[in-house]
Scaffold this motif. Structure first.
Motif, mmCIF file in Angstrom:
data_model
loop_
_atom_site.group_PDB
_atom_site.id
_atom_site.type_symbol
_atom_site.label_atom_id
_atom_site.label_comp_id
_atom_site.label_asym_id
_atom_site.label_seq_id
_atom_site.Cartn_x
_atom_site.Cartn_y
_atom_site.Cartn_z
ATOM 1 N N MET A 178 50.939 -45.195 83.700
ATOM 2 C CA MET A 178 50.560 -43.884 83.160
ATOM 3 C C MET A 178 50.471 -42.841 84.252
ATOM 4 O O MET A 178 51.056 -41.776 84.142
ATOM 5 N N SER A 179 49.707 -43.151 85.313
ATOM 6 C CA SER A 179 49.429 -42.122 86.322
ATOM 7 C C SER A 179 50.356 -42.220 87.526
ATOM 8 O O SER A 179 50.075 -41.632 88.559
ATOM 9 N N SER A 223 47.509 -39.615 72.813
ATOM 10 C CA SER A 223 47.313 -39.669 74.262
ATOM 11 C C SER A 223 47.903 -40.977 74.789
ATOM 12 O O SER A 223 48.401 -41.804 74.011
ATOM 13 N N GLY A 224 47.826 -41.183 76.077
ATOM 14 C CA GLY A 224 48.420 -42.363 76.695
ATOM 15 C C GLY A 224 47.932 -43.680 76.121
ATOM 16 O O GLY A 224 48.711 -44.627 75.945
ATOM 17 N N THR A 225 46.644 -43.753 75.803
ATOM 18 C CA THR A 225 46.072 -44.991 75.286
ATOM 19 C C THR A 225 46.752 -45.418 73.972
ATOM 20 O O THR A 225 46.920 -46.611 73.715
ATOM 21 N N TYR A 248 40.920 -48.805 83.348
ATOM 22 C CA TYR A 248 42.126 -48.805 82.504
ATOM 23 C C TYR A 248 42.637 -50.212 82.250
ATOM 24 O O TYR A 248 43.130 -50.510 81.162
ATOM 25 N N ASP A 293 51.277 -50.595 82.743
ATOM 26 C CA ASP A 293 50.719 -49.279 82.465
ATOM 27 C C ASP A 293 50.947 -48.440 83.724
ATOM 28 O O ASP A 293 50.209 -48.564 84.700
ATOM 29 N N THR A 299 43.668 -45.561 87.983
ATOM 30 C CA THR A 299 43.150 -44.206 88.155
ATOM 31 C C THR A 299 41.631 -44.180 88.362
ATOM 32 O O THR A 299 41.084 -43.204 88.865
ATOM 33 N N LYS A 351 51.026 -36.550 82.828
ATOM 34 C CA LYS A 351 50.691 -37.035 84.180
ATOM 35 C C LYS A 351 51.787 -36.585 85.151
ATOM 36 O O LYS A 351 52.050 -35.390 85.210
HETATM 37 C C1 PLP Z 1 45.488 -41.502 81.930
HETATM 38 C C2 PLP Z 1 45.609 -42.962 81.900
HETATM 39 C C3 PLP Z 1 45.706 -43.684 80.679
HETATM 40 C C4 PLP Z 1 45.659 -43.023 79.326
HETATM 41 O O1 PLP Z 1 44.571 -42.244 79.117
HETATM 42 P P1 PLP Z 1 44.529 -41.238 77.884
HETATM 43 O O2 PLP Z 1 43.226 -40.549 78.087
HETATM 44 O O3 PLP Z 1 44.598 -42.010 76.645
HETATM 45 O O4 PLP Z 1 45.717 -40.315 78.025
HETATM 46 C C5 PLP Z 1 45.914 -45.046 80.737
HETATM 47 N N1 PLP Z 1 46.019 -45.694 81.909
HETATM 48 C C6 PLP Z 1 45.931 -45.051 83.080
HETATM 49 C C7 PLP Z 1 46.070 -45.836 84.349
HETATM 50 C C8 PLP Z 1 45.724 -43.671 83.123
HETATM 51 O O5 PLP Z 1 45.639 -43.026 84.311
#
Ligand code: PLP
Length: 368
Positions: free
Chosen positions: A174-175, A69-71, A96, A172, A147, A198
């Motif tokens: 991610m979103s 996953s993103g983390t 986050y 980061d 997020t 995302k």
């Molecule tokens: C979704 C997200 C992540 C990663 O989350 P995972 O549940 O590991 O996919 C990291 N940072 C932000 C800002 C996110 O929105």
């Protein structure tokens, strides 16, 4: 073989990922692909090239994909980018950002956190003062769209300051990546992290990092983890022309390639940003009309996800509200802010203004 019919979704996801994907993205997962084969590796190379193109029009960047996953990609990036002699400054204003500090803690990365709470952006004056007074800091990291609250953080302004003080800047995104225009060169971003599920609108299974090549190429041997060694993963992808170390999420990768194609068909990041912004403005206006209050001041609000305060009539129960909406085909998200009761509604994914309008009707007919 029996003809396969893609099943109907029981609901649409108004969450920050995984999110509602198109039927064609889902259908791309119906073939089995060998993780070693040239055909598959060519797809991986195309994805890497597309990500670099989306991240900046300037040359000098590379992209690497990472399972999980993103983390996992955040952790891979931090453990690889920061040498044992380095020191990280974390700008946090939500869950986050705080997770990044937690990763630094676990990886024994020397770090310092400026936490401005959930409702305020980073303090740029404090940032300048800290960078001026602590020359040991080598890297600065922050979240673009936090997020937790939907806050859009000022990566351009922080990038400028990081650049002035000659610090490596990690974001980061991610979103936001794919849903909000970003130019890594113009914003002085050295590493940008995002994931498949995302704003590119793929399904979950891997993340990716886009990196300035001249900085990334100095990180051999830094990683405190084998499977999360981003440098090794990068070298394998470069030398093997799209090869991953260890089993790759082949179906997810195929779906992601389709999702990138569909992003181009929509008109690229600018058009997607417009659609998300329209969804978001409509949602907020209609929610206000129904008596709900957004958590953030308008100037901090991203077009990705919105946090709303629980309405203050005493009988409100989120669980009841949630299930009322779910039974009508909408899944929303609980809140994540520490001190206030909130819930969140995302508007990213294959979501259009007509879906938002149906949601508004559903909220009006839900007893909460
Ligand atoms: C979704 C997200 C992540 C990663 O989350 P995972 O549940 O590991 O996919 C990291 N940072 C932000 C800002 C996110 O929105």
């Amino acid at each position: 073989m029996e003809k396969f019919i893609l099943p109907e979704n029981p609901y649409i996801l108004l969450t920050p990922g995984p999110l509602t994907t198109t039927p064609t993205v889902k259908a791309a997962m119906l073939k089995d692909w060998c993780t070693w084969d040239d055909d598959y590796n060519r797809i991986v190379q195309q994805i890497r090239a597309d990500l670099i193109r989306l991240a900046s029009p300037s040359p000098g960047y590379t992209a690497v994909l990472m399972q999980g996953s993103g983390t996992f990609s955040v952790e891979a990036c931090l453990t690889t980018a920061i040498p044992s002699s380095g020191k990280l400054l974390v700008l946090a204003n939500g869950a986050y950002g705080r997770r990044i500090s937690q990763i630094a803690q676990r990886q024994s990365i020397d770090h310092l956190t400026h936490d401005t709470g959930d409702l305020a952006p980073p303090d740029l004056k404090q940032l300048e003062n800290t960078l001026a007074s602590d020359p040991g800091i080598t890297h600065v990291v922050m979240v673009h769209c936090e997020t937790t609250t939907g806050m859009l953080n000022p990566i351009g302004a922080v990038g400028n300051i990081a650049r002035q003080f000659n610090k490596i800047f990690i974001v980061d995104a991610m979103s936001s990546f794919g849903g909000i225009p970003i130019d890594m060169a113009r914003m002085h971003i050295d590493y940008l992290i995002s994931s498949a599920n995302k704003c590119i609108q793929g399904v979950p299974g891997f993340g990716f990092v886009i990196a300035r090549e001249s900085v990334f190429s100095n990180t051999c041997g830094n990683a405190r983890s084998l499977s999360l060694d981003l440098f090794d993963q990068w070298q394998t992808m470069e030398k093997g022309k799209g090869k991953w170390r260890y089993t790759s999420p082949t179906h997810v990768v195929r779906a992601f390639a389709k999702a990138l194609e569909e992003l181009d068909q929509e008109g690229g990041v600018v058009k997607r940003f417009e659609r998300y912004s329209q969804n978001n403005r409509y949602l907020i206006a209609q929610m206000k009309e129904m008596g709900f209050t957004p958590l953030l001041e308008e100037r901090f609000q991203s077009p990705i996800i919105t946090a709303f305060l629980h309405p203050d009539h005493p009988g409100f129960e989120f669980k009841k509200f949630y299930h009322g909406l779910k039974s009508q085909g909408f899944v929303i998200y609980p809140g994540k802010v520490t001190d206030l009761e909130t819930f969140r509604i995302g508007n990213i994914g294959d979501i259009h203004i007509k879906d938002m309008a149906r949601l508004v009707n559903a909220i009006q007919s839900t007893r909460y």
